[in-house]
Design a protein around this motif. Structure first.
Motif, PDB file in Angstrom:
ATOM      1  N   ALA A   1       0.833  -1.211   0.000  1.00  0.00           N
ATOM      2  CA  ALA A   1       0.000   0.000   0.000  1.00  0.00           C
ATOM      3  C   ALA A   1       0.862   1.254   0.000  1.00  0.00           C
ATOM      4  N   VAL A   2       1.888   1.264   0.836  1.00  0.00           N
ATOM      5  CA  VAL A   2       2.779   2.428   0.896  1.00  0.00           C
ATOM      6  C   VAL A   2       3.478   2.633  -0.444  1.00  0.00           C
ATOM      7  N   ALA A   3       3.955   1.532  -1.044  1.00  0.00           N
ATOM      8  CA  ALA A   3       4.667   1.638  -2.323  1.00  0.00           C
ATOM      9  C   ALA A   3       3.750   2.120  -3.444  1.00  0.00           C
ATOM     10  N   VAL A   4       2.555   1.547  -3.542  1.00  0.00           N
ATOM     11  CA  VAL A   4       1.652   1.875  -4.647  1.00  0.00           C
ATOM     12  C   VAL A   4       1.094   3.287  -4.505  1.00  0.00           C
ATOM     13  N   VAL A   5       0.553   3.604  -3.346  1.00  0.00           N
ATOM     14  CA  VAL A   5      -0.023   4.943  -3.156  1.00  0.00           C
ATOM     15  C   VAL A   5       1.084   5.998  -3.163  1.00  0.00           C
ATOM     16  N   GLY A   6       2.228   5.654  -2.600  1.00  0.00           N
ATOM     17  CA  GLY A   6       3.360   6.591  -2.632  1.00  0.00           C
ATOM     18  C   GLY A   6       3.807   6.882  -4.047  1.00  0.00           C
ATOM     19  N   LEU A   7       3.882   5.840  -4.885  1.00  0.00           N
ATOM     20  CA  LEU A   7       4.266   6.053  -6.283  1.00  0.00           C
ATOM     21  C   LEU A   7       3.222   6.894  -7.007  1.00  0.00           C
ATOM     22  N   GLY A   8       1.941   6.646  -6.704  1.00  0.00           N
ATOM     23  CA  GLY A   8       0.897   7.460  -7.308  1.00  0.00           C
ATOM     24  C   GLY A   8       1.036   8.930  -6.944  1.00  0.00           C
ATOM     25  N   THR A   9       1.396   9.180  -5.699  1.00  0.00           N
ATOM     26  CA  THR A   9       1.610  10.562  -5.255  1.00  0.00           C
ATOM     27  C   THR A   9       2.785  11.199  -5.983  1.00  0.00           C
ATOM     28  N   ILE A  10       3.858  10.439  -6.146  1.00  0.00           N
ATOM     29  CA  ILE A  10       5.037  10.939  -6.858  1.00  0.00           C
ATOM     30  C   ILE A  10       4.694  11.235  -8.317  1.00  0.00           C
TER      31      ILE A  10
ATOM     32  N   TRP B   1      -6.833   7.955 -13.983  1.00  0.00           N
ATOM     33  CA  TRP B   1      -6.744   6.499 -14.048  1.00  0.00           C
ATOM     34  C   TRP B   1      -5.555   6.062 -14.895  1.00  0.00           C
ATOM     35  N   ASP B   2      -5.329   6.778 -16.009  1.00  0.00           N
ATOM     36  CA  ASP B   2      -4.196   6.438 -16.872  1.00  0.00           C
ATOM     37  C   ASP B   2      -2.875   6.615 -16.136  1.00  0.00           C
ATOM     38  N   ARG B   3      -2.770   7.697 -15.375  1.00  0.00           N
ATOM     39  CA  ARG B   3      -1.551   7.928 -14.602  1.00  0.00           C
ATOM     40  C   ARG B   3      -1.402   6.886 -13.503  1.00  0.00           C
ATOM     41  N   GLY B   4      -2.505   6.575 -12.843  1.00  0.00           N
ATOM     42  CA  GLY B   4      -2.447   5.608 -11.756  1.00  0.00           C
ATOM     43  C   GLY B   4      -2.166   4.196 -12.215  1.00  0.00           C
ATOM     44  N   GLN B   5      -2.475   3.894 -13.463  1.00  0.00           N
ATOM     45  CA  GLN B   5      -2.248   2.554 -13.983  1.00  0.00           C
ATOM     46  C   GLN B   5      -0.771   2.166 -13.919  1.00  0.00           C
ATOM     47  N   ALA B   6       0.107   3.156 -13.986  1.00  0.00           N
ATOM     48  CA  ALA B   6       1.546   2.883 -13.944  1.00  0.00           C
ATOM     49  C   ALA B   6       1.974   2.243 -12.636  1.00  0.00           C
ATOM     50  N   THR B   7       1.163   2.391 -11.580  1.00  0.00           N
ATOM     51  CA  THR B   7       1.505   1.774 -10.294  1.00  0.00           C
ATOM     52  C   THR B   7       1.125   0.299 -10.263  1.00  0.00           C
ATOM     53  N   GLY B   8       0.495  -0.172 -11.329  1.00  0.00           N
ATOM     54  CA  GLY B   8       0.014  -1.549 -11.354  1.00  0.00           C
ATOM     55  C   GLY B   8       1.106  -2.582 -11.181  1.00  0.00           C
ATOM     56  N   MET B   9       2.330  -2.292 -11.662  1.00  0.00           N
ATOM     57  CA  MET B   9       3.407  -3.269 -11.540  1.00  0.00           C
ATOM     58  C   MET B   9       3.818  -3.441 -10.094  1.00  0.00           C
ATOM     59  N   PHE B  10       3.861  -2.345  -9.340  1.00  0.00           N
ATOM     60  CA  PHE B  10       4.179  -2.442  -7.921  1.00  0.00           C
ATOM     61  C   PHE B  10       3.096  -3.242  -7.199  1.00  0.00           C
ATOM     62  N   ALA B  11       1.845  -2.964  -7.544  1.00  0.00           N
ATOM     63  CA  ALA B  11       0.745  -3.700  -6.929  1.00  0.00           C
ATOM     64  C   ALA B  11       0.823  -5.185  -7.280  1.00  0.00           C
ATOM     65  N   LEU B  12       1.217  -5.492  -8.522  1.00  0.00           N
ATOM     66  CA  LEU B  12       1.301  -6.881  -8.951  1.00  0.00           C
ATOM     67  C   LEU B  12       2.314  -7.655  -8.119  1.00  0.00           C
ATOM     68  N   PHE B  13       3.467  -7.066  -7.867  1.00  0.00           N
ATOM     69  CA  PHE B  13       4.472  -7.779  -7.081  1.00  0.00           C
ATOM     70  C   PHE B  13       4.006  -7.991  -5.645  1.00  0.00           C
ATOM     71  N   GLY B  14       3.261  -7.043  -5.112  1.00  0.00           N
ATOM     72  CA  GLY B  14       2.673  -7.248  -3.797  1.00  0.00           C
ATOM     73  C   GLY B  14       1.673  -8.394  -3.810  1.00  0.00           C
ATOM     74  N   VAL B  15       0.854  -8.445  -4.851  1.00  0.00           N
ATOM     75  CA  VAL B  15      -0.122  -9.523  -5.008  1.00  0.00           C
ATOM     76  C   VAL B  15       0.572 -10.882  -5.103  1.00  0.00           C
ATOM     77  N   LEU B  16       1.621 -10.953  -5.917  1.00  0.00           N
ATOM     78  CA  LEU B  16       2.347 -12.205  -6.092  1.00  0.00           C
ATOM     79  C   LEU B  16       2.996 -12.664  -4.793  1.00  0.00           C
TER      80      LEU B  16
END
Length: 255
Positions: free
Chosen positions: A32-41, A60-75
């Motif tokens: 959560a910190v990584a994904v939301v933090g990256l979105g803020t950056i 949404w388009d800008r936030g989509q870039a955080t998807g890779m960080f979220a994916l690794f958390g999910v995995l």
């Protein structure tokens, strides 16, 4: 006792088991910190650019870039929660409590995948809101949000099922993490860099290439499409579950 009742009870037990493990909370908070933090950056950087509010680009388009960080958390969370009781020996009482191993497999794969995928989608949505807070002119159109979050949800769900399957097959947290990272990141990038056509073709067959294409819209080959990327991810997820499920159903917990 009916199969439906067993599935419901086993699913509830799996849900409780996920959140009773400290590592689940740690991984969820770190992600959560990584994904939301990256979105803020991303929002801050875009606010300083003249093209930050380019026509046709939403938060949404800008936030989509955080998807890779979220994916690794999910995995990571999927592997850890699917293998935790093998490391502690808790799998033995689990199988005694749920002797129908097919029900345990369905409940474990379904609950872990649904939980982690939903977490990933919610975090990307939160990152998009963070971008929108800093760049309100981008807007948060519902149509874009449904399309982007739905696409990411498929990636997260497929990745989570792949991770669960690998975890059940290897019965090792460390082994599962190494395997899923290799398939989702290391091998696709390594093969893509090799100066051979066969290596690039092989890279497109890796689940990581499909995930990268669906998140960022690019891949190792121009032949990759949304459909082929989704089929690749789904095929790997099914194959991993078949292998991991077979080991759960056919072999003793301590082997």
């Amino acid at each position: 006792m009916s199969t439906t009742t067993v599935l419901v009870r086993t699913g509830g037990a799996e849900w409780s088991r996920i959140w009773s493990v400290r590592s689940s909370w740690i991984l969820a908070v770190v992600t959560a910190v990584a994904v939301v933090g990256l979105g803020t950056i991303i929002g801050y950087n875009a606010a300083d650019e003249p093209s930050g509010a380019a026509p046709g680009v939403s938060a949404w388009d800008r936030g989509q870039a955080t998807g890779m960080f979220a994916l690794f958390g999910v995995l990571a969370m999927s592997v850890v929660t699917s293998t935790a009781d093998y490391g502690t020996g808790g799998i033995v009482p689990t199988l005694q409590w749920t002797p129908r191993r097919g029900a345990l497999l369905a409940a474990r794969a379904g609950v872990i995948a649904a939980t982690t995928a939903l977490l990933g989608v919610l975090l990307v949505a939160a990152a998009s809101v963070a971008v929108w807070t800093l760049l309100p002119e981008l807007g948060l159109p519902a149509g874009d949000g449904t399309e982007i979050l739905g696409g990411l949800g498929f990636v997260f769900l497929s990745g989570a099922l792949l991770a669960v399957g690998l975890g059940l097959a290897l019965r090792s947290t460390a082994g599962g993490l190494v395997a899923v990272i290799a398939l989702m990141l290391v091998l696709p990038m390594l093969l893509e860099q090799l100066p051979y056509g066969w290596a690039v073709d092989l890279s497109t067959l890796m689940p990581g290439s499909g995930a990268l294409y669906l998140i960022f819209g690019g891949g190792p080959s121009d032949d990759v499409t949304t459909t082929s990327a989704r089929l690749t991810l789904a095929a790997w997820a099914v194959a991993a579950l078949l292998v991991g499920g077979r080991r759960l159903l056919r072999t003793d917990a301590d082997r």
